[in-house]
Design a protein around this motif. Structure first.
Motif, mmCIF file in Angstrom:
data_model
loop_
_atom_site.group_PDB
_atom_site.id
_atom_site.type_symbol
_atom_site.label_atom_id
_atom_site.label_comp_id
_atom_site.label_asym_id
_atom_site.label_seq_id
_atom_site.Cartn_x
_atom_site.Cartn_y
_atom_site.Cartn_z
ATOM 1 N N TRP A 1 0.927 -1.200 -0.037
ATOM 2 C CA TRP A 1 -0.044 -0.099 -0.044
ATOM 3 C C TRP A 1 0.864 1.168 -0.131
ATOM 4 C CZ3 TRP A 1 -4.771 0.200 -1.185
ATOM 5 C CH2 TRP A 1 -5.844 -1.122 -0.906
ATOM 6 N N LEU A 2 0.744 2.116 -1.049
ATOM 7 C CA LEU A 2 1.480 3.469 -1.075
ATOM 8 C C LEU A 2 0.677 4.604 -0.773
ATOM 9 C CD1 LEU A 2 3.161 2.142 -4.411
ATOM 10 C CD2 LEU A 2 3.987 1.888 -1.949
ATOM 11 N N PHE A 3 1.367 5.583 -0.511
ATOM 12 C CA PHE A 3 0.613 6.892 -0.684
ATOM 13 C C PHE A 3 0.338 7.088 -2.088
ATOM 14 C CE2 PHE A 3 2.553 7.394 3.427
ATOM 15 C CZ PHE A 3 1.480 8.144 3.952
ATOM 16 N N SER A 4 -0.926 7.664 -2.428
ATOM 17 C CA SER A 4 -1.140 7.703 -3.918
ATOM 18 C C SER A 4 -0.186 8.658 -4.677
ATOM 19 C CB SER A 4 -2.910 8.364 -3.804
ATOM 20 O OG SER A 4 -3.692 7.387 -3.405
ATOM 21 N N GLY A 5 -0.002 8.305 -5.749
ATOM 22 C CA GLY A 5 0.732 9.140 -6.679
ATOM 23 C C GLY A 5 2.138 9.153 -6.116
ATOM 24 N N PHE B 1 7.902 13.746 8.178
ATOM 25 C CA PHE B 1 7.725 12.780 7.187
ATOM 26 C C PHE B 1 7.538 13.336 6.118
ATOM 27 C CE2 PHE B 1 5.116 9.688 4.881
ATOM 28 C CZ PHE B 1 6.179 8.641 4.995
ATOM 29 N N VAL B 2 6.577 14.262 5.920
ATOM 30 C CA VAL B 2 6.371 14.901 4.574
ATOM 31 C C VAL B 2 7.619 15.680 3.929
ATOM 32 C CG1 VAL B 2 3.760 14.932 4.841
ATOM 33 C CG2 VAL B 2 5.243 17.108 5.095
ATOM 34 N N THR C 1 1.842 14.351 0.955
ATOM 35 C CA THR C 1 1.389 15.474 1.439
ATOM 36 C C THR C 1 0.911 15.421 2.923
ATOM 37 O OG1 THR C 1 -1.063 15.250 0.766
ATOM 38 C CG2 THR C 1 0.297 16.023 -0.937
ATOM 39 N N ILE C 2 0.981 16.532 3.490
ATOM 40 C CA ILE C 2 0.325 16.431 5.110
ATOM 41 C C ILE C 2 -1.099 15.683 4.994
ATOM 42 C CG2 ILE C 2 -0.291 18.659 5.061
ATOM 43 C CD1 ILE C 2 1.647 16.872 7.900
ATOM 44 N N GLN C 3 -1.708 16.325 4.014
ATOM 45 C CA GLN C 3 -3.304 15.956 3.826
ATOM 46 C C GLN C 3 -3.440 14.381 3.732
ATOM 47 O OE1 GLN C 3 -1.923 18.246 1.912
ATOM 48 N NE2 GLN C 3 -3.016 20.123 2.818
ATOM 49 N N GLN C 4 -2.566 13.780 2.957
ATOM 50 C CA GLN C 4 -2.408 12.284 2.779
ATOM 51 C C GLN C 4 -2.226 11.404 4.417
ATOM 52 O OE1 GLN C 4 0.412 12.097 -0.581
ATOM 53 N NE2 GLN C 4 -1.175 10.819 -1.639
ATOM 54 N N VAL C 5 -1.127 12.038 5.066
ATOM 55 C CA VAL C 5 -0.765 11.540 6.234
ATOM 56 C C VAL C 5 -1.798 11.680 7.107
ATOM 57 C CG1 VAL C 5 0.887 11.898 8.217
ATOM 58 C CG2 VAL C 5 1.770 12.181 5.912
ATOM 59 N N ARG C 6 -2.472 12.889 7.224
ATOM 60 C CA ARG C 6 -3.637 12.990 8.324
ATOM 61 C C ARG C 6 -4.790 12.177 7.646
ATOM 62 N NH1 ARG C 6 -3.348 19.326 7.951
ATOM 63 N NH2 ARG C 6 -1.785 19.533 9.607
ATOM 64 N N ALA C 7 -4.954 11.750 6.456
ATOM 65 C CA ALA C 7 -6.004 10.748 6.168
ATOM 66 C C ALA C 7 -5.773 9.525 6.494
ATOM 67 C CB ALA C 7 -6.253 10.918 4.354
ATOM 68 N N VAL C 8 -4.357 8.904 6.443
ATOM 69 C CA VAL C 8 -4.226 7.650 6.796
ATOM 70 C C VAL C 8 -4.326 7.560 8.240
ATOM 71 C CG1 VAL C 8 -2.048 6.247 7.213
ATOM 72 C CG2 VAL C 8 -2.620 7.312 4.886
ATOM 73 N N LEU C 9 -3.758 8.564 9.092
ATOM 74 C CA LEU C 9 -3.685 8.388 10.605
ATOM 75 C C LEU C 9 -5.306 8.671 10.819
ATOM 76 C CD1 LEU C 9 -1.136 10.827 11.808
ATOM 77 C CD2 LEU C 9 -1.048 8.322 11.372
ATOM 78 N N GLU C 10 -6.219 9.146 10.334
ATOM 79 C CA GLU C 10 -7.301 9.168 10.528
ATOM 80 C C GLU C 10 -8.298 7.849 10.249
ATOM 81 O OE1 GLU C 10 -9.387 12.552 8.603
ATOM 82 O OE2 GLU C 10 -8.105 14.077 10.089
ATOM 83 N N HIS C 11 -7.800 7.423 9.104
ATOM 84 C CA HIS C 11 -8.320 5.913 8.712
ATOM 85 C C HIS C 11 -7.869 5.024 9.696
ATOM 86 C CE1 HIS C 11 -9.796 3.042 5.717
ATOM 87 N NE2 HIS C 11 -8.611 2.364 6.144
ATOM 88 N N VAL C 12 -6.809 4.942 10.227
ATOM 89 C CA VAL C 12 -6.325 4.024 11.521
ATOM 90 C C VAL C 12 -7.086 4.337 12.711
ATOM 91 C CG1 VAL C 12 -4.300 3.304 12.756
ATOM 92 C CG2 VAL C 12 -4.096 3.373 10.390
ATOM 93 N N ALA C 13 -7.319 5.394 12.889
ATOM 94 C CA ALA C 13 -8.064 5.836 14.169
ATOM 95 C C ALA C 13 -9.576 5.193 13.949
ATOM 96 C CB ALA C 13 -7.961 7.260 14.396
ATOM 97 N N ARG C 14 -10.359 5.486 12.641
ATOM 98 C CA ARG C 14 -11.560 4.944 12.618
ATOM 99 C C ARG C 14 -11.690 3.361 12.750
ATOM 100 N NH1 ARG C 14 -11.612 8.877 8.785
ATOM 101 N NH2 ARG C 14 -11.129 7.631 7.104
ATOM 102 N N SER C 15 -10.580 2.703 12.015
ATOM 103 C CA SER C 15 -10.474 1.506 12.044
ATOM 104 C C SER C 15 -10.319 0.677 13.364
ATOM 105 C CB SER C 15 -9.379 0.916 11.178
ATOM 106 O OG SER C 15 -9.426 1.201 9.891
ATOM 107 N N ALA C 16 -9.657 1.373 14.169
ATOM 108 C CA ALA C 16 -9.409 0.831 15.577
ATOM 109 C C ALA C 16 -10.632 1.047 16.392
ATOM 110 C CB ALA C 16 -8.306 1.739 16.184
ATOM 111 N N ALA C 17 -11.360 2.264 16.008
ATOM 112 C CA ALA C 17 -12.579 2.548 16.947
ATOM 113 C C ALA C 17 -13.690 1.571 16.623
ATOM 114 C CB ALA C 17 -13.013 3.865 16.660
ATOM 115 N N ALA C 18 -13.562 0.947 15.174
ATOM 116 C CA ALA C 18 -14.488 -0.100 14.992
ATOM 117 C C ALA C 18 -14.534 -1.263 15.249
ATOM 118 C CB ALA C 18 -14.785 0.307 13.207
ATOM 119 N N ALA C 19 -13.193 -1.690 15.721
ATOM 120 C CA ALA C 19 -12.894 -2.958 15.896
ATOM 121 C C ALA C 19 -13.248 -3.368 17.622
ATOM 122 C CB ALA C 19 -11.345 -3.153 16.083
#
Length: 72
Positions: A21-25, A46-47, A54-72
């Protein structure tokens, strides 16, 4: 396990970087973010170190992980 297919900031192509899995682009693996965070760096560093991510990609990844952890 995190379902990265639902995160818009990342992509996967079996022909690139062994299908990681790669950061898009980019050719920068999402795992590189977590390795750097574990080593004490922050998102801004990191950026700086990984041009193309981008910092937006990093934030999106971290938010995705947080949502995934909350749903588990």
């Amino acid at each position: 396990m995190i379902d990265w297919s639902t995160c818009p900031a990342v992509e996967r192509d079996p022909k690139r970087v062994s299908g990681a899995w790669l950061f898009s682009g980019t050719r920068i693996a999402v795992s590189a973010l977590f390795e750097n965070l574990e080593d004490g760096s922050n998102a801004e560093e990191f950026v700086e170190w990984f041009p193309g991510v981008t910092i937006q990609q990093v934030r999106a990844v971290l938010e995705h992980v947080a949502r995934s952890a909350a749903a588990a």
